[in-house]
Write a protein that holds these residues in place. Structure first.
Motif, PDB file in Angstrom:
ATOM      1  N   PRO A   1       0.829  -1.209   0.000  1.00 52.09           N
ATOM      2  CA  PRO A   1       0.000   0.000   0.000  1.00 52.09           C
ATOM      3  C   PRO A   1       0.861   1.255   0.000  1.00 52.09           C
ATOM      4  N   THR A   2       0.320   2.322  -0.561  1.00 54.42           N
ATOM      5  CA  THR A   2       1.049   3.582  -0.680  1.00 54.42           C
ATOM      6  C   THR A   2       0.323   4.704   0.047  1.00 54.42           C
ATOM      7  N   LEU A   3       1.093   5.513   0.756  1.00 53.20           N
ATOM      8  CA  LEU A   3       0.567   6.706   1.404  1.00 53.20           C
ATOM      9  C   LEU A   3       1.302   7.912   0.833  1.00 53.20           C
ATOM     10  N   ILE A   4       0.551   8.854   0.268  1.00 52.54           N
ATOM     11  CA  ILE A   4       1.129  10.049  -0.344  1.00 52.54           C
ATOM     12  C   ILE A   4       0.913  11.238   0.585  1.00 52.54           C
ATOM     13  N   VAL A   5       1.990  11.833   1.035  1.00 50.37           N
ATOM     14  CA  VAL A   5       1.918  12.999   1.921  1.00 50.37           C
ATOM     15  C   VAL A   5       2.235  14.234   1.093  1.00 50.37           C
ATOM     16  N   VAL A   6       1.287  15.156   0.989  1.00 49.99           N
ATOM     17  CA  VAL A   6       1.476  16.319   0.109  1.00 49.99           C
ATOM     18  C   VAL A   6       1.344  17.620   0.895  1.00 49.99           C
ATOM     19  N   ASP A   7       2.300  18.485   0.686  1.00 55.53           N
ATOM     20  CA  ASP A   7       2.399  19.773   1.369  1.00 55.53           C
ATOM     21  C   ASP A   7       1.597  20.832   0.613  1.00 55.53           C
ATOM     22  N   GLN A   8       0.633  21.453   1.314  1.00 56.44           N
ATOM     23  CA  GLN A   8      -0.118  22.577   0.759  1.00 56.44           C
ATOM     24  C   GLN A   8      -0.069  23.751   1.735  1.00 56.44           C
ATOM     25  N   SER A   9       1.089  23.936   2.352  1.00 53.53           N
ATOM     26  CA  SER A   9       1.276  25.040   3.286  1.00 53.53           C
ATOM     27  C   SER A   9       1.745  26.284   2.529  1.00 53.53           C
ATOM     28  N   LYS A  10       1.832  27.405   3.237  1.00 56.77           N
ATOM     29  CA  LYS A  10       2.047  28.705   2.602  1.00 56.77           C
ATOM     30  C   LYS A  10       3.353  28.802   1.805  1.00 56.77           C
TER      31      LYS A  10
ATOM     32  N   GLY B   1      -4.803  22.987   8.841  1.00 57.82           N
ATOM     33  CA  GLY B   1      -5.093  21.654   9.363  1.00 57.82           C
ATOM     34  C   GLY B   1      -4.522  20.535   8.514  1.00 57.82           C
ATOM     35  N   ILE B   2      -4.893  19.318   8.873  1.00 56.67           N
ATOM     36  CA  ILE B   2      -4.393  18.116   8.210  1.00 56.67           C
ATOM     37  C   ILE B   2      -5.573  17.231   7.827  1.00 56.67           C
ATOM     38  N   ASP B   3      -5.567  16.719   6.600  1.00 55.35           N
ATOM     39  CA  ASP B   3      -6.600  15.790   6.126  1.00 55.35           C
ATOM     40  C   ASP B   3      -5.981  14.415   5.908  1.00 55.35           C
ATOM     41  N   ILE B   4      -6.709  13.389   6.313  1.00 54.12           N
ATOM     42  CA  ILE B   4      -6.228  12.011   6.152  1.00 54.12           C
ATOM     43  C   ILE B   4      -7.232  11.216   5.331  1.00 54.12           C
ATOM     44  N   VAL B   5      -6.745  10.556   4.292  1.00 49.76           N
ATOM     45  CA  VAL B   5      -7.549   9.640   3.485  1.00 49.76           C
ATOM     46  C   VAL B   5      -6.852   8.289   3.540  1.00 49.76           C
ATOM     47  N   TYR B   6      -7.451   7.325   4.217  1.00 62.12           N
ATOM     48  CA  TYR B   6      -6.801   6.035   4.441  1.00 62.12           C
ATOM     49  C   TYR B   6      -6.718   5.230   3.145  1.00 62.12           C
ATOM     50  N   PRO B   7      -5.647   4.455   2.976  1.00 56.23           N
ATOM     51  CA  PRO B   7      -5.437   3.714   1.729  1.00 56.23           C
ATOM     52  C   PRO B   7      -6.533   2.701   1.425  1.00 56.23           C
ATOM     53  N   LYS B   8      -7.025   2.761   0.192  1.00 62.64           N
ATOM     54  CA  LYS B   8      -7.991   1.792  -0.317  1.00 62.64           C
ATOM     55  C   LYS B   8      -7.667   1.516  -1.778  1.00 62.64           C
ATOM     56  N   ARG B   9      -8.120   0.381  -2.251  1.00 59.53           N
ATOM     57  CA  ARG B   9      -7.949   0.034  -3.667  1.00 59.53           C
ATOM     58  C   ARG B   9      -9.222   0.449  -4.396  1.00 59.53           C
ATOM     59  N   ASP B  10      -9.394   1.760  -4.552  1.00 58.15           N
ATOM     60  CA  ASP B  10     -10.669   2.285  -5.019  1.00 58.15           C
ATOM     61  C   ASP B  10     -10.455   3.653  -5.668  1.00 58.15           C
ATOM     62  N   ARG B  11     -10.933   3.818  -6.880  1.00 57.84           N
ATOM     63  CA  ARG B  11     -10.767   5.092  -7.580  1.00 57.84           C
ATOM     64  C   ARG B  11     -11.504   6.218  -6.858  1.00 57.84           C
TER      65      ARG B  11
ATOM     66  N   GLU C   1      -1.306  -0.197 -10.705  1.00 56.99           N
ATOM     67  CA  GLU C   1      -0.426  -1.327 -10.392  1.00 56.99           C
ATOM     68  C   GLU C   1      -1.057  -2.268  -9.377  1.00 56.99           C
ATOM     69  N   GLY C   2      -2.295  -1.962  -8.952  1.00 52.62           N
ATOM     70  CA  GLY C   2      -3.061  -2.902  -8.149  1.00 52.62           C
ATOM     71  C   GLY C   2      -2.935  -2.774  -6.646  1.00 52.62           C
ATOM     72  N   ASP C   3      -2.321  -1.709  -6.149  1.00 50.11           N
ATOM     73  CA  ASP C   3      -2.150  -1.557  -4.706  1.00 50.11           C
ATOM     74  C   ASP C   3      -3.115  -0.520  -4.133  1.00 50.11           C
ATOM     75  N   ARG C   4      -3.288  -0.590  -2.825  1.00 55.84           N
ATOM     76  CA  ARG C   4      -4.102   0.407  -2.126  1.00 55.84           C
ATOM     77  C   ARG C   4      -3.338   1.726  -2.068  1.00 55.84           C
ATOM     78  N   VAL C   5      -4.073   2.830  -2.136  1.00 50.58           N
ATOM     79  CA  VAL C   5      -3.437   4.138  -2.068  1.00 50.58           C
ATOM     80  C   VAL C   5      -4.308   5.108  -1.274  1.00 50.58           C
ATOM     81  N   GLY C   6      -3.654   5.917  -0.461  1.00 48.43           N
ATOM     82  CA  GLY C   6      -4.320   6.947   0.324  1.00 48.43           C
ATOM     83  C   GLY C   6      -3.381   8.123   0.464  1.00 48.43           C
ATOM     84  N   GLY C   7      -3.768   9.093   1.274  1.00 47.06           N
ATOM     85  CA  GLY C   7      -2.897  10.248   1.393  1.00 47.06           C
ATOM     86  C   GLY C   7      -3.178  11.122   2.591  1.00 47.06           C
TER      87      GLY C   7
END
Length: 312
Positions: A97-106, A148-158, A135-141
């Protein structure tokens, strides 16, 4: 459908839209995040490829033939060279599974020529998410921002990816009037949440400008990398690396500073400071076998990614 009022308030290349991020799905071709598909010259080739695991059956080593080995796995080249029978050994890889951490700070709300760093970070996150799903793996971010901070847990789902992209767009648009917070504290809180999500055998992709290379940051990332694979993507604008040969006024919304870009020694010192800091950071990460990508705000994001992750 994009409304005119929305276009005027959130102009393209300064802000990102969901429509633009959805276009990344079609562009998420021509590269792979799997170690088994990396060329030696790829940023994930060579030493890094031995750490970044693939899926399915991955080549592990060549050893002396043992009675009972599958004859289909005999390495005939090594056998001919050594005059002793050798077998190729493969190991079965588990889901990654993949977790993508993306910076949207100032600090990401800056761009001197083409796009802002925040837009490029969003595009890179979308490209990565769609590729992982293919590639068939779960992905979240995780999206970390000033408010603040938003969390989207990894799933194998568009649909899960769309939810993640919506979070990015919302945080991106907050940049129009958000107040910057302490970057170190925000990133520390974010990485603490990452540790609570990733257990082992995750791929963690952190997308940021990493405008401060604190020891605490290195420590957090190295801890995560002990049981997971980590890729860092540094987003930068050319003006952060090399100022033009003219006098400039730089400001952060509160203070202004006159920079004499006509002075060659100042330009040289400016560039050297950027390069030295970045090379030190990469050297620290290399000790933990963590690759650091460098993505600019001028060239197309997908083109840069395909150059970095060259396919075999």
């Amino acid at each position: 459908m994009i409304h005119m009022a929305e276009t005027n308030k959130y102009p393209k290349n300064i802000f990102i839209s969901l429509n633009e991020l959805l276009k990344m799905e079609h562009l998420s071709r021509g590269f792979s995040l799997l170690a088994s598909k990396q060329k030696v010259r790829s940023v994930l080739g060579g030493k890094h490829a031995s750490k970044l695991r693939g899926r399915g059956l991955d080549f592990e080593e060549v050893r002396n033939y043992v009675p009972g080995d599958d004859i289909r796995n005999i390495d005939w080249k090594v056998t001919a060279r050594t005059q002793k029978t050798h077998s190729r050994v493969y190991s079965e890889e588990k889901e990654k599974p993949t977790l993508i951490v993306v910076d949207q700070s100032k600090s990401m709300f800056f761009g001197s020529q083409s796009r802002t760093k925040s837009v490029v970070a969003a595009e890179l996150a979308a490209l990565t998410a769609f590729k992982v799903l293919k590639e068939g793996d779960r992905v979240g971010g995780i999206v970390f921002a000033d408010n603040g901070i938003d969390i989207v847990y990894p799933k194998r789902d568009r649909k899960n990816i769309l939810h993640f992209l919506e979070k990015i767009v919302n945080r991106n648009r907050e940049l129009i009037d958000s107040k910057p917070v302490a970057f170190d504290k925000a990133l520390a809180e974010t990485l603490a949440k990452v540790k609570n999500i990733v257990t082992h055998d995750f791929l963690v992709v952190v997308i940021s400008d990493f405008h401060r290379y604190r020891p605490e940051l290195v420590k957090f990332i190295s801890r995560i990398s002990r049981h997971n694979d980590v890729i860092l993507a540094k987003i930068y604008d050319p003006m952060e690396q090399s100022i033009p040969a003219k006098k400039l006024i730089a400001g952060d919304g509160e203070k202004q500073l006159l920079i004499d870009g006509e002075n060659a020694s100042i330009r040289q010192e400016f560039r050297m400071h950027f390069d030295v800091d970045f090379e030190k950071f990469k050297a620290q990460m290399k000790k933990h076998r963590i690759p650091v990508l460098s993505v600019n705000t001028v060239d197309e994001t997908d083109v840069q990614l395909k150059q970095l992750f060259k396919r075999a």
